[in-house]
Design a protein around this motif. Structure first.
Motif, PDB file in Angstrom:
ATOM      1  N   LEU A 131       0.828  -1.200   0.000  1.00 55.92           N
ATOM      2  CA  LEU A 131       0.000   0.000   0.000  1.00 55.92           C
ATOM      3  C   LEU A 131       0.868   1.259   0.000  1.00 55.92           C
ATOM      4  N   LEU A 132       1.990   1.183   0.710  1.00 55.49           N
ATOM      5  CA  LEU A 132       2.872   2.344   0.849  1.00 55.49           C
ATOM      6  C   LEU A 132       4.065   2.287  -0.095  1.00 55.49           C
ATOM      7  N   ALA A 133       3.998   1.397  -1.072  1.00 58.68           N
ATOM      8  CA  ALA A 133       5.069   1.251  -2.055  1.00 58.68           C
ATOM      9  C   ALA A 133       6.432   1.117  -1.381  1.00 58.68           C
ATOM     10  N   MET A 134       6.480   0.295  -0.321  1.00 63.35           N
ATOM     11  CA  MET A 134       7.738   0.044   0.380  1.00 63.35           C
ATOM     12  C   MET A 134       8.309  -1.291  -0.065  1.00 63.35           C
ATOM     13  N   ASP A 135       9.579  -1.282  -0.363  1.00 63.23           N
ATOM     14  CA  ASP A 135      10.249  -2.506  -0.779  1.00 63.23           C
ATOM     15  C   ASP A 135      10.309  -3.499   0.391  1.00 63.23           C
ATOM     16  N   ARG A 136      10.143  -4.780   0.082  1.00 62.98           N
ATOM     17  CA  ARG A 136      10.134  -5.789   1.165  1.00 62.98           C
ATOM     18  C   ARG A 136      11.452  -5.856   1.917  1.00 62.98           C
ATOM     19  N   HIS A 187      -1.761   8.740  -0.132  1.00 67.16           N
ATOM     20  CA  HIS A 187      -2.554   7.593  -0.571  1.00 67.16           C
ATOM     21  C   HIS A 187      -2.702   6.586   0.580  1.00 67.16           C
ATOM     22  N   GLY A 188      -1.596   6.382   1.305  1.00 72.33           N
ATOM     23  CA  GLY A 188      -1.635   5.479   2.455  1.00 72.33           C
ATOM     24  C   GLY A 188      -2.621   5.960   3.505  1.00 72.33           C
ATOM     25  N   VAL A 189      -2.538   7.241   3.845  1.00 71.79           N
ATOM     26  CA  VAL A 189      -3.438   7.802   4.867  1.00 71.79           C
ATOM     27  C   VAL A 189      -4.884   7.736   4.381  1.00 71.79           C
ATOM     28  N   ASN A 190      -5.103   8.108   3.128  1.00 74.06           N
ATOM     29  CA  ASN A 190      -6.473   8.096   2.602  1.00 74.06           C
ATOM     30  C   ASN A 190      -7.073   6.696   2.617  1.00 74.06           C
TER      31      ASN A 190
END
Ligand code: ADP
Ligand code: MG
Length: 255
Positions: A131-136, A187-190
Motif C-alpha cells: 500500500l505504501l510502495a515500500m520494498d520488502r 494515498h496510504g493515509v487516505n
C-alpha cells in the motif's frame, strides 16, 4: 459514549514557560482534522502531550478519548487504548529490524494469552507495505537507521497501518517529502480513512491538504486555536500566510 478525541481548555508548560495556552479541539472518530500554524506555535508540543511525553507539564485541562480522560494514563496504556502518534522527527533504533519492531508492537496490543501467528503477521505486513510502495527489503533494516526523510515518514505510516489505532496524530508527516513521496504517504493515509479512525493532521503547509482533504481545519498560533473552518481555510492561509490570523489572538487585557 461520544466517539471523539476531545481536548478541553488544555494548558501545557515546559521549564515554567506556557506553550499550549487554553486549547480546545474535537476530532470525531471517522474525521480528519488539520492543525496548521507557524513554527513554534506549539503544534508538536500538543501532539506529544496527547501521546504522554513526560517532559511536558499539563497545568490544566483534559484530553478525552471516547469520554475517558487519558492524561492519567502512561504512554503505553494510551497506545493500547488506541492513540497513535507519528513523530515529526522519528527516532532511529539501530539493531532492531522493522519486522521485529512492528511484530512486538502488534503483539503488545493483543489480549492476554493471544499469540500473533507469524504467517498472519507477515501477510498483514506485506499488504500494508505494498500500500505504501515500500520494498520488502525494508523489513530486515534497522528502524529508521540511514533512512531518507521520505522513508522515515513512510515507516511512520506503516506503523499506523499495522497498529490500527482509534485516533492518530500525524505531526508534519509531509515535511521532508518530495512530491512523489507525499502522494504515496497521502494515498496510504487516505486508504486508512474510515469510520473507525479519527486523524489529527498537523502541517505547516497547505500542500498536504491537496491530497488528504480534511473535514476541518484549525489554525494554531501561540498555543491556541485562533480560527477554525472547512478545507477552504487552508487555501486562504496558503495565499495570505499566517499574519492575518494574529489579529484574532484574544490576549487578555489587564486593567
Ligand atoms: P511547533 O511544532 O508548532 O513548531 P513546538 O511545539 O515544537 O512548536 O514548540 C513550541 C515552543 O515550545 C517553542 O518555543 C519551543 O522552543 C518550545 N519547546 C518545545 N519543546 C521543548 C522542549 N522539550 N524544551 C524546551 N522548549 C521546548
Ligand atoms: Mg512541530
Amino acid at each position: 459514549m461520544t466517539k471523539e478525541l476531545a481536548i478541553r481548555d488544555l494548558r501545557v508548560s515546559i521549564d515554567g514557560q506556557e506553550i499550549v495556552r487554553g486549547l480546545s479541539l474535537t476530532v470525531p472518530r471517522g474525521e480528519v482534522h488539520a492543525i496548521m500554524g507557524p513554527n513554534g506555535s506549539g503544534k508538536s508540543t500538543l501532539a506529544k502531550v496527547i501521546a504522554g511525553h513526560p517532559d511536558y507539564k499539563v497545568e490544566s485541562g483534559e484530553v478525552l478519548m471516547d469520554g475517558e480522560n487519558v492524561l492519567e494514563l502512561q504512554p503505553d496504556e494510551r497506545a493500547r487504548r488506541g492513540i497513535f502518534l507519528a513523530f515529526q522527527y522519528p527516532s532511529e533504533i539501530p539493531g532492531v529490524t522493522i519486522a521485529n519492531f512492528l511484530r512486538a508492537a502488534v503483539a503488545a496490543r493483543l489480549p492476554e494469552g493471544e499469540e500473533l501467528e507469524a504467517t498472519d503477521y507477515y501477510a498483514q505486513l506485506y499488504e500494508k507495505m505494498d500500500l505504501l510502495a515500500m520494498d520488502r527489503s525494508f523489513t530486515s533494516r534497522s528502524v529508521n537507521e540511514g533512512f531518507s526523510g521520505g522513508e522515515k515518514k513512510r515507516n511512520e505510516i506503516l506503523q499506523l497501518a499495522m497498529l490500527a489505532p482509534k485516533y492518530a496524530v500525524l505531526d508534519e508527516t509531509d515535511s521532508g517529502l518530495d512530491i512523489d513521496a507525499l502522494k504515496v504517504v497521502a494515498h496510504g493515509v487516505n486508504s486508512l480513512r474510515g469510520p473507525d479512525l479519527g486523524i489529527l493532521l498537523i502541517t505547516h503547509y497547505q500542500r498536504l491538504l491537496n491530497y488528504i482533504v480534511p473535514d476541518g481545519v484549525h489554525v494554531m498560533v501561540q498555543g491556541r486555536i485562533v480560527r477554525s473552518g472547512g478545507k477552504e481555510l487552508a487555501l486562504e492561509l496558503d495565499e495570505r500566510g499566517y499574519d492575518w490570523t494574529k489579529g484574532d489572538l484574544a490576549e487578555p487585557v489587564l486593567v
